[in-house]
Design a protein around this motif. Structure first.
Motif, PDB file in Angstrom:
ATOM      1  N   GLN A  22       0.833  -1.207   0.000  1.00 45.03           N
ATOM      2  CA  GLN A  22       0.000   0.000   0.000  1.00 45.03           C
ATOM      3  C   GLN A  22       0.865   1.253   0.000  1.00 45.03           C
ATOM      4  N   GLU A  23       1.920   1.246   0.773  1.00 50.16           N
ATOM      5  CA  GLU A  23       2.823   2.397   0.842  1.00 50.16           C
ATOM      6  C   GLU A  23       3.489   2.661  -0.513  1.00 50.16           C
ATOM      7  N   ILE A  24       3.950   1.600  -1.154  1.00 46.13           N
ATOM      8  CA  ILE A  24       4.579   1.732  -2.474  1.00 46.13           C
ATOM      9  C   ILE A  24       3.555   2.243  -3.487  1.00 46.13           C
ATOM     10  N   SER A  25       2.349   1.680  -3.443  1.00 46.66           N
ATOM     11  CA  SER A  25       1.284   2.103  -4.367  1.00 46.66           C
ATOM     12  C   SER A  25       0.922   3.568  -4.170  1.00 46.66           C
ATOM     13  N   ARG A  26       0.826   3.992  -2.915  1.00 46.55           N
ATOM     14  CA  ARG A  26       0.480   5.387  -2.615  1.00 46.55           C
ATOM     15  C   ARG A  26       1.547   6.320  -3.153  1.00 46.55           C
ATOM     16  N   LYS A  27       2.829   5.960  -2.954  1.00 51.09           N
ATOM     17  CA  LYS A  27       3.926   6.792  -3.458  1.00 51.09           C
ATOM     18  C   LYS A  27       3.828   6.911  -4.982  1.00 51.09           C
ATOM     19  N   SER A  28       3.577   5.785  -5.652  1.00 52.18           N
ATOM     20  CA  SER A  28       3.451   5.802  -7.112  1.00 52.18           C
ATOM     21  C   SER A  28       2.297   6.706  -7.547  1.00 52.18           C
ATOM     22  N   CYS A  29       1.157   6.579  -6.880  1.00 53.00           N
ATOM     23  CA  CYS A  29      -0.008   7.404  -7.231  1.00 53.00           C
ATOM     24  C   CYS A  29       0.265   8.884  -6.991  1.00 53.00           C
ATOM     25  N   ASP A  30       0.972   9.203  -5.908  1.00 57.69           N
ATOM     26  CA  ASP A  30       1.318  10.600  -5.637  1.00 57.69           C
ATOM     27  C   ASP A  30       2.190  11.181  -6.745  1.00 57.69           C
ATOM     28  N   VAL A  31       3.174  10.402  -7.197  1.00 54.51           N
ATOM     29  CA  VAL A  31       4.057  10.862  -8.272  1.00 54.51           C
ATOM     30  C   VAL A  31       3.267  10.998  -9.568  1.00 54.51           C
ATOM     31  N   LEU A  32       2.393  10.036  -9.852  1.00 56.51           N
ATOM     32  CA  LEU A  32       1.579  10.107 -11.070  1.00 56.51           C
ATOM     33  C   LEU A  32       0.713  11.372 -11.067  1.00 56.51           C
ATOM     34  N   GLU A  33       0.145  11.682  -9.919  1.00 59.78           N
ATOM     35  CA  GLU A  33      -0.674  12.889  -9.809  1.00 59.78           C
ATOM     36  C   GLU A  33       0.159  14.136 -10.100  1.00 59.78           C
ATOM     37  N   GLU A  34       1.381  14.137  -9.601  1.00 56.85           N
ATOM     38  CA  GLU A  34       2.269  15.278  -9.829  1.00 56.85           C
ATOM     39  C   GLU A  34       2.663  15.397 -11.312  1.00 56.85           C
ATOM     40  N   LEU A  35       2.861  14.251 -11.973  1.00 59.23           N
ATOM     41  CA  LEU A  35       3.275  14.266 -13.376  1.00 59.23           C
ATOM     42  C   LEU A  35       2.127  14.618 -14.329  1.00 59.23           C
ATOM     43  N   GLY A  36       0.903  14.395 -13.904  1.00 58.60           N
ATOM     44  CA  GLY A  36      -0.232  14.746 -14.756  1.00 58.60           C
ATOM     45  C   GLY A  36      -0.822  13.554 -15.480  1.00 58.60           C
ATOM     46  N   PRO A  37      -1.860  13.799 -16.262  1.00 58.34           N
ATOM     47  CA  PRO A  37      -2.665  12.714 -16.836  1.00 58.34           C
ATOM     48  C   PRO A  37      -2.043  11.967 -18.016  1.00 58.34           C
ATOM     49  N   ARG A  38      -0.900  12.375 -18.488  1.00 56.44           N
ATOM     50  CA  ARG A  38      -0.337  11.717 -19.674  1.00 56.44           C
ATOM     51  C   ARG A  38       0.361  10.412 -19.350  1.00 56.44           C
ATOM     52  N   ILE A  39       0.537  10.082 -18.075  1.00 54.51           N
ATOM     53  CA  ILE A  39       1.127   8.812 -17.674  1.00 54.51           C
ATOM     54  C   ILE A  39       0.135   8.112 -16.749  1.00 54.51           C
ATOM     55  N   GLN A  40      -0.071   6.817 -17.018  1.00 51.87           N
ATOM     56  CA  GLN A  40      -1.026   6.036 -16.239  1.00 51.87           C
ATOM     57  C   GLN A  40      -0.413   4.699 -15.859  1.00 51.87           C
ATOM     58  N   TRP A  41      -0.653   4.280 -14.650  1.00 59.07           N
ATOM     59  CA  TRP A  41      -0.231   2.971 -14.164  1.00 59.07           C
ATOM     60  C   TRP A  41      -1.408   2.029 -14.351  1.00 59.07           C
ATOM     61  N   LEU A  42      -1.231   0.969 -15.131  1.00 62.07           N
ATOM     62  CA  LEU A  42      -2.325   0.025 -15.370  1.00 62.07           C
ATOM     63  C   LEU A  42      -2.375  -1.055 -14.300  1.00 62.07           C
ATOM     64  N   ASN A  43      -1.253  -1.741 -14.076  1.00 60.44           N
ATOM     65  CA  ASN A  43      -1.177  -2.754 -13.037  1.00 60.44           C
ATOM     66  C   ASN A  43       0.258  -3.226 -12.875  1.00 60.44           C
ATOM     67  N   SER A  44       0.465  -4.035 -11.851  1.00 60.07           N
ATOM     68  CA  SER A  44       1.792  -4.590 -11.588  1.00 60.07           C
ATOM     69  C   SER A  44       1.653  -6.047 -11.187  1.00 60.07           C
ATOM     70  N   PHE A  45       2.693  -6.804 -11.458  1.00 68.47           N
ATOM     71  CA  PHE A  45       2.758  -8.216 -11.106  1.00 68.47           C
ATOM     72  C   PHE A  45       3.968  -8.401 -10.198  1.00 68.47           C
ATOM     73  N   VAL A  46       3.731  -8.937  -9.012  1.00 67.40           N
ATOM     74  CA  VAL A  46       4.795  -9.105  -8.025  1.00 67.40           C
ATOM     75  C   VAL A  46       5.214 -10.571  -8.017  1.00 67.40           C
ATOM     76  N   THR A  47       6.514 -10.805  -8.219  1.00 70.39           N
ATOM     77  CA  THR A  47       7.070 -12.153  -8.130  1.00 70.39           C
ATOM     78  C   THR A  47       7.997 -12.185  -6.913  1.00 70.39           C
ATOM     79  N   ASP A  48       8.714 -13.272  -6.738  1.00 65.65           N
ATOM     80  CA  ASP A  48       9.573 -13.395  -5.556  1.00 65.65           C
ATOM     81  C   ASP A  48      10.552 -12.235  -5.414  1.00 65.65           C
TER      82      ASP A  48
END
Length: 94
Positions: A22-48
């Protein structure tokens, strides 16, 4: 707009707690908000030991900027050229 797959080397990623994710996701969303709407995070896959993230962005530079601003590791960035799934095997209707 192009899609990019980002490979992030992150030893122990598969053992991250819900709170840490959740902390990592929140940081990513905060940065995305700062960068503006031209960049979007769709999803991530976590492996070992890695995280693979799919983004829509105008160029690789913006993806790298997001990583730098968020303090996220980047092992590789690849532009997605096309997608395929089991329906790709089906004959094309004429």
């Amino acid at each position: 707009m192009p899609k990019f797959m980002i490979e992030r080397e992150l030893p122990g990623a598969g053992k991250l707690s819900t709170g840490e994710l959740q902390e990592i996701s929140r940081k990513s969303c905060d940065v995305l908000e700062e960068l503006g709407p031209r960049i979007q995070w769709l999803n991530s896959f976590v492996t070992d030991d890695k995280v693979y993230c799919l983004y829509i962005a105008p160029d690789e530079e913006m993806v790298r900027r997001h990583a730098e601003m968020g303090g996220f590791p980047v092992t590789a960035i690849s532009e997605v050229r096309t997608t395929m799934d089991p329906t790709t095997a089906e004959p094309v209707a004429s």
